[in-house]
Scaffold this motif. Structure first.
Motif, PDB file in Angstrom:
ATOM      1  N   UNK A  66       6.408   5.918  -4.628  1.00 25.77           N
ATOM      2  CA  UNK A  66       7.661   5.687  -5.345  1.00 25.77           C
ATOM      3  C   UNK A  66       8.852   5.764  -4.396  1.00 25.77           C
ATOM      4  N   UNK A  67       8.818   6.693  -3.457  1.00 28.73           N
ATOM      5  CA  UNK A  67       9.895   6.799  -2.474  1.00 28.73           C
ATOM      6  C   UNK A  67       9.938   5.560  -1.577  1.00 28.73           C
ATOM      7  N   UNK A  68       8.778   5.052  -1.188  1.00 32.14           N
ATOM      8  CA  UNK A  68       8.717   3.853  -0.347  1.00 32.14           C
ATOM      9  C   UNK A  68       9.229   2.617  -1.088  1.00 32.14           C
ATOM     10  N   UNK A  69       8.916   2.519  -2.372  1.00 33.88           N
ATOM     11  CA  UNK A  69       9.274   1.341  -3.160  1.00 33.88           C
ATOM     12  C   UNK A  69      10.673   1.416  -3.769  1.00 33.88           C
ATOM     13  N   UNK A  70      11.211   2.619  -3.897  1.00 35.99           N
ATOM     14  CA  UNK A  70      12.513   2.762  -4.544  1.00 35.99           C
ATOM     15  C   UNK A  70      12.434   2.628  -6.051  1.00 35.99           C
ATOM     16  N   UNK A  71      11.243   2.809  -6.589  1.00 34.02           N
ATOM     17  CA  UNK A  71      11.009   2.777  -8.043  1.00 34.02           C
ATOM     18  C   UNK A  71       9.722   3.536  -8.321  1.00 34.02           C
ATOM     19  N   UNK A  72       9.447   3.805  -9.570  1.00 34.81           N
ATOM     20  CA  UNK A  72       8.241   4.561  -9.918  1.00 34.81           C
ATOM     21  C   UNK A  72       7.007   3.692  -9.691  1.00 34.81           C
ATOM     22  N   UNK A  73       6.064   4.251  -8.947  1.00 34.32           N
ATOM     23  CA  UNK A  73       4.771   3.615  -8.695  1.00 34.32           C
ATOM     24  C   UNK A  73       3.715   4.635  -9.095  1.00 34.32           C
ATOM     25  N   UNK A  74       2.667   4.192  -9.767  1.00 34.89           N
ATOM     26  CA  UNK A  74       1.635   5.115 -10.244  1.00 34.89           C
ATOM     27  C   UNK A  74       0.292   4.829  -9.593  1.00 34.89           C
ATOM     28  N   UNK A  75      -0.526   5.867  -9.544  1.00 30.17           N
ATOM     29  CA  UNK A  75      -1.890   5.736  -9.033  1.00 30.17           C
ATOM     30  C   UNK A  75      -1.949   5.597  -7.531  1.00 30.17           C
ATOM     31  N   UNK A  76      -3.158   5.394  -7.018  1.00 26.62           N
ATOM     32  CA  UNK A  76      -3.320   5.197  -5.579  1.00 26.62           C
ATOM     33  C   UNK A  76      -2.752   3.846  -5.171  1.00 26.62           C
ATOM     34  N   UNK A  77      -2.331   3.736  -3.910  1.00 30.71           N
ATOM     35  CA  UNK A  77      -1.756   2.481  -3.421  1.00 30.71           C
ATOM     36  C   UNK A  77      -2.250   2.203  -2.008  1.00 30.71           C
ATOM     37  N   UNK A  78      -1.995   0.991  -1.577  1.00 25.42           N
ATOM     38  CA  UNK A  78      -2.276   0.579  -0.203  1.00 25.42           C
ATOM     39  C   UNK A  78      -0.987   0.006   0.361  1.00 25.42           C
ATOM     40  N   UNK A  79      -0.617   0.436   1.563  1.00 29.77           N
ATOM     41  CA  UNK A  79       0.524  -0.140   2.272  1.00 29.77           C
ATOM     42  C   UNK A  79      -0.055  -0.968   3.409  1.00 29.77           C
ATOM     43  N   UNK A  80       0.330  -2.250   3.452  1.00 27.12           N
ATOM     44  CA  UNK A  80      -0.173  -3.122   4.513  1.00 27.12           C
ATOM     45  C   UNK A  80       0.883  -4.146   4.902  1.00 27.12           C
ATOM     46  N   UNK A  81       0.619  -4.837   5.994  1.00 29.04           N
ATOM     47  CA  UNK A  81       1.481  -5.919   6.457  1.00 29.04           C
ATOM     48  C   UNK A  81       1.372  -7.088   5.475  1.00 29.04           C
ATOM     49  N   UNK A  82       2.444  -7.897   5.403  1.00 25.93           N
ATOM     50  CA  UNK A  82       2.434  -9.066   4.521  1.00 25.93           C
ATOM     51  C   UNK A  82       1.289 -10.028   4.817  1.00 25.93           C
ATOM     52  N   UNK A  83       0.877 -10.114   6.068  1.00 22.35           N
ATOM     53  CA  UNK A  83      -0.183 -11.061   6.421  1.00 22.35           C
ATOM     54  C   UNK A  83      -1.577 -10.445   6.431  1.00 22.35           C
ATOM     55  N   UNK A  84      -1.714  -9.232   5.864  1.00 23.50           N
ATOM     56  CA  UNK A  84      -3.019  -8.570   5.830  1.00 23.50           C
ATOM     57  C   UNK A  84      -3.742  -8.716   4.492  1.00 23.50           C
ATOM     58  N   UNK A  85      -3.212  -9.521   3.590  1.00 29.65           N
ATOM     59  CA  UNK A  85      -3.850  -9.676   2.274  1.00 29.65           C
ATOM     60  C   UNK A  85      -3.828 -11.143   1.865  1.00 29.65           C
ATOM     61  N   UNK A  86      -4.680 -11.496   0.919  1.00 30.64           N
ATOM     62  CA  UNK A  86      -4.729 -12.897   0.444  1.00 30.64           C
ATOM     63  C   UNK A  86      -4.302 -13.031  -1.020  1.00 30.64           C
ATOM     64  N   UNK A  87      -3.412 -12.160  -1.452  1.00 37.13           N
ATOM     65  CA  UNK A  87      -2.935 -12.230  -2.856  1.00 37.13           C
ATOM     66  C   UNK A  87      -1.880 -13.297  -3.016  1.00 37.13           C
TER      67      UNK A  87
END
Length: 87
Positions: A66-87
């Protein structure tokens, strides 16, 4: 290399199976739900990936995420580079 952040704030390095890009299925398995991208507040080169239905599942808030995003985030998360995912 990405970082998996559990809802309690514990961090763990996390790498794609193929060594370069996380697949949607790989992310969904790690998050136990459909992945959703959330921009990082202070670093446009990285994103948070969280369970899209986390609020509906009533997952606990992830204070660190939540601190990283500047809003409430719930549950486990993954932080990655923009080019590290295919979403």
């Amino acid at each position: 290399m990405a970082v998996y952040i559990a809802k309690n704030g514990e961090e763990q390095d996390f790498s794609p199976i193929d060594g370069s890009t996380f697949s949607k299925d790989e992310l969904a398995e790690r998050l136990s739900g459909e992945p959703q991208i959330i921009p990082l507040r202070k670093d446009a080169s990285k994103v948070i990936i969280a369970d899209k239905a986390g609020l509906a599942k009533e997952l606990d808030p992830n204070v660190k995420a939540s601190m990283l995003a500047g809003r409430v985030v719930v549950g486990p998360i993954i932080v990655c580079e923009n080019d590290e995912h295919d979403l």
